[in-house]
Write a protein that holds these residues in place. Structure first.
Motif, PDB file in Angstrom:
ATOM      1  N   ARG A  22       0.829  -1.209   0.000  1.00  0.00           N
ATOM      2  CA  ARG A  22       0.000   0.000   0.000  1.00  0.00           C
ATOM      3  C   ARG A  22       0.864   1.260   0.000  1.00  0.00           C
ATOM      4  N   ASP A  45       2.521   1.867  -3.236  1.00  0.00           N
ATOM      5  CA  ASP A  45       1.558   2.400  -4.201  1.00  0.00           C
ATOM      6  C   ASP A  45       1.437   3.916  -4.061  1.00  0.00           C
ATOM      7  N   LYS A  46       1.345   4.357  -2.806  1.00  0.00           N
ATOM      8  CA  LYS A  46       1.242   5.787  -2.535  1.00  0.00           C
ATOM      9  C   LYS A  46       2.493   6.534  -3.046  1.00  0.00           C
ATOM     10  N   GLY A  70       2.597   6.783  -6.783  1.00  0.00           N
ATOM     11  CA  GLY A  70       1.729   7.870  -7.222  1.00  0.00           C
ATOM     12  C   GLY A  70       2.424   9.220  -7.127  1.00  0.00           C
ATOM     13  N   GLN A  78       5.213   9.446  -9.768  1.00  0.00           N
ATOM     14  CA  GLN A  78       4.682   9.605 -11.120  1.00  0.00           C
ATOM     15  C   GLN A  78       4.229  11.036 -11.363  1.00  0.00           C
ATOM     16  N   ILE A  96      -1.380  -4.743  -8.260  1.00  0.00           N
ATOM     17  CA  ILE A  96      -1.632  -3.432  -7.649  1.00  0.00           C
ATOM     18  C   ILE A  96      -0.636  -2.398  -8.153  1.00  0.00           C
ATOM     19  N   THR A 147      -3.774   4.879 -13.818  1.00  0.00           N
ATOM     20  CA  THR A 147      -4.189   4.216 -12.595  1.00  0.00           C
ATOM     21  C   THR A 147      -4.213   5.236 -11.456  1.00  0.00           C
ATOM     22  N   ARG A 175      -3.799   5.869  -7.731  1.00  0.00           N
ATOM     23  CA  ARG A 175      -3.115   5.129  -6.674  1.00  0.00           C
ATOM     24  C   ARG A 175      -3.547   5.562  -5.283  1.00  0.00           C
ATOM     25  N   GLY A 176      -3.136   4.781  -4.296  1.00  0.00           N
ATOM     26  CA  GLY A 176      -3.475   5.053  -2.905  1.00  0.00           C
ATOM     27  C   GLY A 176      -3.167   6.487  -2.522  1.00  0.00           C
ATOM     28  N   GLY A 177      -4.092   7.144  -1.820  1.00  0.00           N
ATOM     29  CA  GLY A 177      -3.843   8.505  -1.364  1.00  0.00           C
ATOM     30  C   GLY A 177      -4.240   9.564  -2.373  1.00  0.00           C
ATOM     31  N   GLN A 178      -4.570   9.148  -3.603  1.00  0.00           N
ATOM     32  CA  GLN A 178      -4.975  10.134  -4.604  1.00  0.00           C
ATOM     33  C   GLN A 178      -6.494  10.235  -4.612  1.00  0.00           C
ATOM     34  N   ASN A 200      -6.757   1.922  -7.185  1.00  0.00           N
ATOM     35  CA  ASN A 200      -6.085   1.103  -6.171  1.00  0.00           C
ATOM     36  C   ASN A 200      -6.655   1.341  -4.772  1.00  0.00           C
ATOM     37  N   PRO A 201      -6.408   0.411  -3.854  1.00  0.00           N
ATOM     38  CA  PRO A 201      -6.898   0.619  -2.490  1.00  0.00           C
ATOM     39  C   PRO A 201      -6.323   1.909  -1.902  1.00  0.00           C
ATOM     40  N   ARG A 248     -10.459  -1.071  -6.671  1.00  0.00           N
ATOM     41  CA  ARG A 248     -10.247  -1.546  -5.307  1.00  0.00           C
ATOM     42  C   ARG A 248     -10.362  -0.430  -4.272  1.00  0.00           C
ATOM     43  N   THR A 251     -13.191  -1.067  -1.554  1.00  0.00           N
ATOM     44  CA  THR A 251     -13.235  -1.121  -0.102  1.00  0.00           C
ATOM     45  C   THR A 251     -14.615  -0.689   0.381  1.00  0.00           C
TER      46      THR A 251
END
Lengths: 261, 229
Positions: A150, A153-154, A157, A160, A192, B130, B132-135, B150-151, B168, B191
């Motif tokens: 997770r 992933d953050k 982001g 990017q 993911i 995509t 992503r988390g936090g966006q 994403n989650p 997700r 979620t």
């Protein structure tokens, strides 16, 4: 011309510093001139993993405050003469280094090195900004567990949105657990994160031993993690190296354990 | 002239695709591709192009949809004469007590404007990556995501949400009260799903869906059904 790579993860304890140290030593073994910059001000560890703590005189904070040039703060590795560490201060905190100041230092160092690796602190605050700003591309380190993925992933982001190219290293994989279905496998991680993976590092007790000794596993001939890190080094150098299948504990190995061999 | 093969008729509810039915489909498709690549003003990101049902076969419709999506244009098969005018039944209900800040903010900021312009959710925001988390993605209209959600990511739309990928994260359609809004995803495993003032949580042991699914409100409850696309 040099390549500047930031090694980052978001979450702490997934192996950023270990990856930085191994990549640095690995690139130096392959004949490259390498500088490692520790930006984890206040919680520096990179010097320990390289066994260079006792040689530090000046730090990144001294360079930023213009007490010395970066050349004076660089610590040369005892074995690999083309490997240098720019350590950070253990006393100051992250606010001591402004991203713009960091950028200036990295730009100045570019001419002198083939590779500059920046070890990023955990978190997404100023320390992250400082570490990332001067980098051409990023290696995101993660672990096969839900929280680490997770956070990766953050971070991806964020990277990017700053237009950084990203490669992934998955650390501390336990092949037996993956086989049993009790640990995330590469497919679920890729599902993911969907970024290009350049490293799958098995969990290896020798990494702990190597940290204590200050000799990164990439130098160790009989370490599974070391061998995986050597492959990461090759991929950073642009070579096309296939991923080796992990050795899981087969029947005979278990038998050997039982009989104490 | 290639101009004559495919025509685009503008109407208040979007742009209608019209072409000579005698012409081979591959020629039509080629002409559309040329038009898209020429950067014609008709094809701004998020434009909705529709075609009457029954003109193309399912697979032809899918091919066109794919082509349009590559250029961030939305393709719909529907009767042009009878546009769906969304009802705003729940507009006056009090907000959900546990709704998040973005929900409240968007709701109060845009409520007045929305009533004046009923075609607001015809507007479509297209996210070509995509999330992503936090966006967080916010829009008073509908949102199309070409990529995964994403989650830890949040998609909040006044209209509907379409995810061309795996969903997700947290998705909220009809965030200003439109209970006719819906959520579609290639793989719908969020979620949490919110539509208007309703909140649904997938069961803990939910298995991974095999095809596209749609979530909407029916009889006051959020239901999920499989859809073809």
């Amino acid at each position: 011309m040099s390549e500047v790579i930031v090694i980052t993860s978001g979450k702490g304890g997934v192996g950023k510093t270990t990856t930085t140290a191994n990549l640095g030593v690995g690139l130096a073994i392959r004949g490259k001139k390498v500088a490692l910059i520790d930006t984890d001000t206040g919680l520096r560890n990179l010097d320990l993993l390289l066994g260079l703590e006792r040689r530090i005189v000046y730090t990144l904070v001294d360079v930023v405050q213009k007490r010395v040039g970066y050349g004076q703060a660089l610590v040369r590795h005892k074995k690999y003469t083309d490997l240098f560490l720019l350590p950070t201060s253990q006393v100051a905190d992250k606010t001591a280094i402004d991203p713009q100041e960091m950028l200036t230092i990295v730009q100045a160092m570019r001419n002198e090195f083939d590779y500059i690796l920046i070890d990023c602190p955990a978190g997404i605050e100023q320390g992250f900004q400082t570490a990332v700003i001067g980098a051409d591309w990023a290696i995101v380190v993660t672990m096969p567990e839900i929280a680490a993925v997770r956070d990766a992933d953050k971070i991806i982001g964020k990277l990017q949105s700053e237009n950084k190219n990203i490669k992934l290293v998955v650390n501390r994989i336990r092949p037996q657990m993956v086989k049993d279905g009790t640990m995330l496998d590469m497919t679920s991680i890729d599902d993911i994160l969907s970024v290009d993976c350049i490293g799958q590092i098995p969990d290896d007790e020798k990494v702990v031993d190597s940290a204590n000794r200050g000799i990164p596993v990439v130098e160790w001939k009989n370490s599974a993690a070391g061998s995986a890190y050597r492959d990461v080094v090759s991929r950073v150098l642009g070579e096309d190296v296939p991923f080796k299948p992990f050795e899981t504990e087969g029947f005979f190995t278990r038998l050997k354990h039982v009989f104490g061999h | 002239m290639s101009e004559d093969i495919v025509k685009l008729k503008g109407s208040t509810f979007g742009i209608q695709l019209v072409f000579d039915r005698k012409v081979d489909f591959s020629v039509v498709k080629d002409d559309i591709r040329k038009k898209l690549e020429s950067g014609s003003k008709f094809f701004k990101r998020g434009t909705v192009i529709s075609i009457e049902p029954g003109i193309l076969t399912q697979s032809e419709e899918d091919e066109l949809r794919k082509l349009f999506h590559q250029h961030a244009v939305l393709f719909r098969v529907e009767k042009i004469e009878s546009p769906r005018i969304p009802k705003r039944a729940i507009m006056n209900k009090s907000p959900q007590p546990n709704s998040d800040d973005a929900y409240k903010r968007a709701r109060t900021d845009n409520a007045g404007q929305l009533i004046k312009k009923p075609s607001e959710e015809q507007k479509m925001m297209v996210i070509n990556r995509t999330v992503r988390g936090g966006q967080e993605i916010n829009s008073t209209g509908s949102i199309l995501v070409i990529g995964n959600v994403n989650p830890g990511a949040q998609i909040i739309a006044g209209g509907s949400i379409d995810v061309r990928g795996v969903c997700r994260g947290l998705v909220h359609a009809g965030a200003y009260g439109d209970s006719t809004a819906f959520i579609i995803a290639d793989k719908l495993m969020p979620t949490q799903i919110r539509i208007a003032d309703r909140i649904a949580q997938p069961p803990e042991d939910a298995e991974s869906p095999t095809g596209a699914e749609k979530a909407s409100i029916q009889n006051g409850r959020i239901i999920i059904e499989t859809v073809e696309r």
